[in-house]
Enzyme design. Structure first.
Site, PDB file in Angstrom:
ATOM      1  N   GLY A 156       0.849  -1.192   0.000  1.00 48.21           N
ATOM      2  CA  GLY A 156       0.000   0.000   0.000  1.00 48.21           C
ATOM      3  C   GLY A 156       0.883   1.240   0.000  1.00 48.21           C
ATOM      4  O   GLY A 156       2.065   1.178  -0.359  1.00 48.21           O
ATOM      5  N   ILE A 158       2.293   2.961   2.411  1.00 49.16           N
ATOM      6  CA  ILE A 158       3.502   2.938   3.250  1.00 49.16           C
ATOM      7  C   ILE A 158       4.545   1.990   2.642  1.00 49.16           C
ATOM      8  O   ILE A 158       5.735   2.320   2.578  1.00 49.16           O
ATOM      9  CB  ILE A 158       3.151   2.540   4.703  1.00 49.16           C
ATOM     10  CG1 ILE A 158       2.194   3.581   5.315  1.00 49.16           C
ATOM     11  CG2 ILE A 158       4.416   2.413   5.554  1.00 49.16           C
ATOM     12  CD1 ILE A 158       1.558   3.150   6.632  1.00 49.16           C
ATOM     13  N   ILE A 238       6.207  -3.513  10.926  1.00 47.59           N
ATOM     14  CA  ILE A 238       5.615  -2.227  11.370  1.00 47.59           C
ATOM     15  C   ILE A 238       4.113  -2.240  11.091  1.00 47.59           C
ATOM     16  O   ILE A 238       3.480  -1.190  11.094  1.00 47.59           O
ATOM     17  CB  ILE A 238       6.266  -0.996  10.685  1.00 47.59           C
ATOM     18  CG1 ILE A 238       6.179  -1.086   9.153  1.00 47.59           C
ATOM     19  CG2 ILE A 238       7.675  -0.779  11.154  1.00 47.59           C
ATOM     20  CD1 ILE A 238       6.380   0.253   8.464  1.00 47.59           C
ATOM     21  N   ARG A 240       1.048  -4.734  12.167  1.00 48.47           N
ATOM     22  CA  ARG A 240       0.191  -4.938  13.332  1.00 48.47           C
ATOM     23  C   ARG A 240       0.666  -6.179  14.054  1.00 48.47           C
ATOM     24  O   ARG A 240       1.178  -7.116  13.432  1.00 48.47           O
ATOM     25  CB  ARG A 240      -1.264  -5.210  12.904  1.00 48.47           C
ATOM     26  CG  ARG A 240      -2.117  -3.982  12.724  1.00 48.47           C
ATOM     27  CD  ARG A 240      -2.425  -3.297  14.057  1.00 48.47           C
ATOM     28  NE  ARG A 240      -3.217  -2.090  13.878  1.00 48.47           N
ATOM     29  CZ  ARG A 240      -2.739  -0.876  13.604  1.00 48.47           C
ATOM     30  NH1 ARG A 240      -1.439  -0.688  13.476  1.00 48.47           N
ATOM     31  NH2 ARG A 240      -3.534   0.161  13.468  1.00 48.47           N
ATOM     32  N   GLU A 269      -0.021  -6.457  22.389  1.00 46.15           N
ATOM     33  CA  GLU A 269       0.619  -5.258  22.930  1.00 46.15           C
ATOM     34  C   GLU A 269      -0.369  -4.433  23.771  1.00 46.15           C
ATOM     35  O   GLU A 269      -1.569  -4.485  23.508  1.00 46.15           O
ATOM     36  CB  GLU A 269       1.199  -4.399  21.784  1.00 46.15           C
ATOM     37  CG  GLU A 269       0.145  -3.824  20.858  1.00 46.15           C
ATOM     38  CD  GLU A 269       0.762  -3.030  19.692  1.00 46.15           C
ATOM     39  OE1 GLU A 269       1.614  -3.586  18.970  1.00 46.15           O
ATOM     40  OE2 GLU A 269       0.356  -1.868  19.533  1.00 46.15           O
ATOM     41  N   HIS A 287       5.454   0.671  19.300  1.00 41.78           N
ATOM     42  CA  HIS A 287       4.427   1.135  18.354  1.00 41.78           C
ATOM     43  C   HIS A 287       4.537   2.653  18.136  1.00 41.78           C
ATOM     44  O   HIS A 287       3.585   3.403  18.421  1.00 41.78           O
ATOM     45  CB  HIS A 287       3.026   0.732  18.842  1.00 41.78           C
ATOM     46  CG  HIS A 287       2.012   0.675  17.738  1.00 41.78           C
ATOM     47  ND1 HIS A 287       0.961  -0.198  17.718  1.00 41.78           N
ATOM     48  CD2 HIS A 287       1.894   1.412  16.593  1.00 41.78           C
ATOM     49  CE1 HIS A 287       0.224   0.004  16.628  1.00 41.78           C
ATOM     50  NE2 HIS A 287       0.789   0.984  15.921  1.00 41.78           N
ATOM     51  N   ILE A 288       5.695   3.075  17.612  1.00 40.28           N
ATOM     52  CA  ILE A 288       5.950   4.519  17.453  1.00 40.28           C
ATOM     53  C   ILE A 288       6.185   4.923  16.005  1.00 40.28           C
ATOM     54  O   ILE A 288       6.641   6.032  15.737  1.00 40.28           O
ATOM     55  CB  ILE A 288       7.147   4.982  18.314  1.00 40.28           C
ATOM     56  CG1 ILE A 288       8.429   4.188  17.958  1.00 40.28           C
ATOM     57  CG2 ILE A 288       6.834   4.889  19.794  1.00 40.28           C
ATOM     58  CD1 ILE A 288       9.706   4.793  18.538  1.00 40.28           C
TER      59      ILE A 288
HETATM   60  C1  8YV Z   1      -1.116   4.695  15.567  1.00 38.41           C
HETATM   61  C2  8YV Z   1      -1.011   2.994  13.660  1.00 38.41           C
HETATM   62  O1  8YV Z   1      -0.164   5.357  16.318  1.00 38.41           O
HETATM   63  O2  8YV Z   1      -2.113   4.432  12.160  1.00 38.41           O
HETATM   64  C3  8YV Z   1      -1.972   3.287  12.563  1.00 38.41           C
HETATM   65  O3  8YV Z   1      -2.610   2.336  12.066  1.00 38.41           O
HETATM   66  O4  8YV Z   1      -0.735   1.890  13.938  1.00 38.41           O
HETATM   67  C4  8YV Z   1      -0.352   4.110  14.412  1.00 38.41           C
HETATM   68  O5  8YV Z   1      -0.021   5.137  13.551  1.00 38.41           O
HETATM   69  C5  8YV Z   1      -1.881   3.786  16.483  1.00 38.41           C
HETATM   70  O6  8YV Z   1      -2.721   2.903  15.834  1.00 38.41           O
HETATM   71  C6  8YV Z   1      -2.695   4.617  17.481  1.00 38.41           C
HETATM   72  O7  8YV Z   1      -3.964   4.927  17.033  1.00 38.41           O
END
Ligand code: 8YV
Length: 327
Positions: A156, A158, A238, A240, A269, A287-288
């Site tokens: 996608g 990203i 990165i 899920r 998590e 998760h940053i």
């Molecule tokens: C969020 C993410 O920080 O956008 C997403 O899907 O995983 C992250 O950017 C997280 O989900 C908090 O809502």
């Protein structure tokens, strides 16, 4: 006239709250307590909208207990915390925050590829522990990044951003696997070639996962897939938690079946599989990937703008569904 009431489920930027307060009576959880399902259901009573993060689950039990709810705006591009069909049936609009986080998240994906391949955190832990007493020729020798082959699963926005960074910035050969093949034009822009998942796992030096979570993508990488990878390869997630079988990965890392991994997301998590903490060859971050102030603010503002647009004008900016009319 009384303003409609909404809930902001987690702490958020003061400017986003101020923006929302111009239109709504805002109940905000600035204490940032993670609400249980029961607490969230209760706190939503009387609210027509909610701004959520990936930590809040919106399912049919919650929707049934809150028939007044009209929109839930997720401050995330991923929305596996939403039961979208249940929201559609309940007449509730779902929205997410695409695009605004693409480049920032791709930067972080690339940072994890670099840190994992070049053993950045592992060597830092060694140094901090006072173990660095002399230079040696093979100390923390890692894997090449430039000129190597990067395999991206999930192409996608990203994934495409990571491909561009790899191909254009680091001269990498980029292969990818996705549900559907990109257009020839996009493939040319990203300098990426489509391959089967098996070929990708067998040939990539660095595998990067950017696939959305669903029942179908659960454990996209498990013991079998790790067994196909090169012993010198690295794996970055990165996407899920749940895309990787973390227990199988911890075993593969301990046995050096693959060289190293970089993980920003985890099954269950913020809890982690304790076996992951025992292996040195894994870079772990909480998760940053989207976390820069500019991007998180853009995400919050887009979520807020979805609430404002839908509740004042009847159409959201980045909707995920077309809700059925409320009964
Ligand atoms: C969020 C993410 O920080 O956008 C997403 O899907 O995983 C992250 O950017 C997280 O989900 C908090 O809502």
């Amino acid at each position: 006239m009384k303003k409609p009431a909404i809930l902001v489920a987690r702490a958020i930027f003061p400017e986003t709250l101020a923006h929302l307060s111009q239109h709504f009576e805002v109940d905000s959880n600035q204490a940032d307590d993670v609400l249980s399902a029961a607490e969230l259901t209760q706190r939503l009573q009387g609210k027509v909208g909610a701004l959520t993060t990936g930590s809040e689950r919106i399912d049919s039990a919650l929707l049934q207990a809150n028939p007044q709810l009209k929109i839930v705006a997720n401050m995330a591009v991923g929305f596996n915390n939403f039961d979208v069909p249940a929201m559609t049936a309940a007449g509730v609009l779902a929205s997410n925050t695409p695009d605004v986080l693409t480049e920032t998240t791709a930067d972080f994906g690339f940072a994890l590829v670099m840190a994992t391949a070049r053993r950045v955190t592992e060597s830092e832990h060694f140094l901090r522990a006072g173990k660095w007493t002399k230079w040696s020729y093979d100390m923390f020798a890692g894997a090449e990044v430039h000129g190597s082959t990067m395999g991206i699963i999930g192409m996608g926005r990203i994934g495409q951003g990571i491909a561009r960074r790899g191909a254009l910035g680091f001269g990498m050969k980029v292969i990818y696997h996705n549900r559907s093949q990109l257009s020839p034009q996009l493939e040319a822009e990203c300098k990426a070639s489509y391959v089967s998942k098996e070929e990708l796992l067998k040939t990539a030096d660095h595998v990067v996962l950017v696939v959305p979570y669903s029942a179908e993508s659960h454990h996209t990488i498990g013991a079998k897939e790790l067994g196909l990878m090169k012993p010198t390869a690295t794996l970055v997630n990165i996407a899920r938690g749940g895309i990787v079988d973390d227990a199988a990965l911890a075993k593969a890392l301990a046995a050096r079946q693959i060289a190293a991994a970089g993980l920003d997301v985890f099954e269950g998590e913020p809890a982690l599989n304790p076996e992951l903490l025992k292996v040195p060859n894994v870079v772990l971050t909480p998760h940053i990937a989207s976390s820069t102030i500019q991007t998180r603010l853009a995400m919050a503002q887009l979520a807020a703008d979805n609430l404002i647009a839908y509740l004042t004008k009847g159409s959201a900016l980045t909707p995920l569904n077309q809700p059925q009319a409320k009964a």
